[in-house]
Design an enzyme around this catalytic site. Structure first.
Site, PDB file in Angstrom:
ATOM      1  N   ASP A   9     108.858 -22.057  58.422  1.00  0.00           N
ATOM      2  CA  ASP A   9     107.643 -21.923  57.596  1.00  0.00           C
ATOM      3  C   ASP A   9     106.796 -23.196  57.481  1.00  0.00           C
ATOM      4  O   ASP A   9     106.368 -23.568  56.371  1.00  0.00           O
ATOM      5  CB  ASP A   9     108.026 -21.439  56.179  1.00  0.00           C
ATOM      6  CG  ASP A   9     108.721 -20.074  56.197  1.00  0.00           C
ATOM      7  OD1 ASP A   9     108.982 -19.542  57.288  1.00  0.00           O
ATOM      8  OD2 ASP A   9     109.016 -19.540  55.105  1.00  0.00           O
ATOM      9  N   LYS A 107     108.293 -12.907  58.822  1.00  0.00           N
ATOM     10  CA  LYS A 107     109.140 -12.326  57.769  1.00  0.00           C
ATOM     11  C   LYS A 107     108.324 -12.099  56.508  1.00  0.00           C
ATOM     12  O   LYS A 107     107.271 -12.716  56.328  1.00  0.00           O
ATOM     13  CB  LYS A 107     110.326 -13.261  57.494  1.00  0.00           C
ATOM     14  CG  LYS A 107     109.897 -14.622  56.967  1.00  0.00           C
ATOM     15  CD  LYS A 107     111.065 -15.577  56.857  1.00  0.00           C
ATOM     16  CE  LYS A 107     110.654 -16.929  56.337  1.00  0.00           C
ATOM     17  NZ  LYS A 107     110.173 -16.964  54.971  1.00  0.00           N
ATOM     18  N   CYS A 152     113.167 -21.285  51.375  1.00  0.00           N
ATOM     19  CA  CYS A 152     113.380 -20.617  52.660  1.00  0.00           C
ATOM     20  C   CYS A 152     114.340 -21.365  53.573  1.00  0.00           C
ATOM     21  O   CYS A 152     115.130 -20.743  54.291  1.00  0.00           O
ATOM     22  CB  CYS A 152     112.048 -20.360  53.341  1.00  0.00           C
ATOM     23  SG  CYS A 152     111.122 -19.069  52.444  1.00  0.00           S
TER      24      CYS A 152
HETATM   25  C1  VGL Z   1     108.715 -19.748  50.589  1.00  0.00           C
HETATM   26  C2  VGL Z   1     108.376 -19.165  48.401  1.00  0.00           C
HETATM   27  C3  VGL Z   1     107.837 -17.962  48.785  1.00  0.00           C
HETATM   28  C4  VGL Z   1     109.208 -20.767  51.579  1.00  0.00           C
HETATM   29  C5  VGL Z   1     108.180 -18.545  50.993  1.00  0.00           C
HETATM   30  O1  VGL Z   1     108.810 -20.723  52.765  1.00  0.00           O
HETATM   31  O2  VGL Z   1     110.017 -21.621  51.176  1.00  0.00           O
HETATM   32  N1  VGL Z   1     108.816 -20.042  49.296  1.00  0.00           N
HETATM   33  N2  VGL Z   1     107.745 -17.660  50.085  1.00  0.00           N
END
Ligand code: VGL
Ligand code: ZN
Length: 208
Positions: A9, A107, A152
């Site tokens: 991410d 995702k 994540c």
């Molecule tokens: C994430 C919160 C919500 C992340 C993704 O990538 O850590 N955190 N969605």
């Protein structure tokens, strides 16, 4: 067998100025860029939500971001709207060397399921296909960096270990949200307890 670098991410919304900014999040980009050429495979995950995703506080009237609610029977932290499919915030960090990425896993696409891990949704109901992809590529050792360390990245590393990959967290290649002070430190400890090796990227360059 081979190794893979997994970039979790590394997206604009998680960088300073983004919708769900991680302090100093942009510091992971040069680490990722430096590491990519050293691996057989480079895989990246993208948080990739529809505009009505159930993890967004705006979908829960009267509730605010960072409160805890429920989603499809699971406890759910409500987040600011982030990483909406096709928006600039969902794109990879501009400085990330995307040419070095050979596979992308998206995702969090089901509005009723959140997916912190790049392997499974939060209820472990559906696999993303990442395990199958890595196994088909003969990967046995996985090296992980990215955002956010205490969300994540943590759940990705715990799932990677449970899936049987020898998993190394690159500590200088992650930054955390720290909703509560110490969350990132606790996440690193939890990953180590579960069997992850924690190293600095400089150690990696000494041994390969
Ligand atoms: C994430 C919160 C919500 C992340 C993704 O990538 O850590 N955190 N969605
Ligand atoms: Zn998300």
């Amino acid at each position: 067998m081979s190794d893979a670098l997994l970039l979790v991410d590394i997206q604009n919304d998680f960088l300073p100025g983004g919708a769900l900014a991680v302090a100093d999040g942009d510091a992971v980009v040069p680490v990722a860029n430096r590491l990519m050429p050293a691996f057989d495979h480079v895989v990246a995950s993208q948080d990739w939500h529809p505009p009505n995703h159930g993890s967004f506080a705006g979908q829960h009237p009267g509730r605010r971001a960072f409160e805890v609610s429920q989603l499809d029977g699971l406890e759910q932290i409500l987040w600011p709207t982030h990483c909406v499919q096709g928006t600039p915030g969902a794109g990879f960090a501009a400085a990330l060397d995307v040419a070095g990425i050979d596979h992308v896993v998206r995702k969090g696409t089901d509005p009723r399921l959140d997916s912190y891990s790049a392997f499974f949704d939060n209820g472990h109901r559906q696999a993303t296909g990442l395990s199958d992809h890595l196994r088909a590529a003969g990967v046995d050792a996985l090296f992980v960096c990215g955002l956010a360390a205490d969300v994540c990245v943590k759940f990705t590393v715990l799932d990677a270990l449970a899936e049987g990959f020898a998993t190394t967290l690159i500590v200088d290649g992650v930054r955390g949200v720290d909703m509560a002070p110490g969350d990132t430190r606790s996440a690193l400890e939890a990953m180590a307890r579960a069997g992850a090796r924690l190293i600095d990227s400089s150690q990696l360059f000494q041994q390969i």
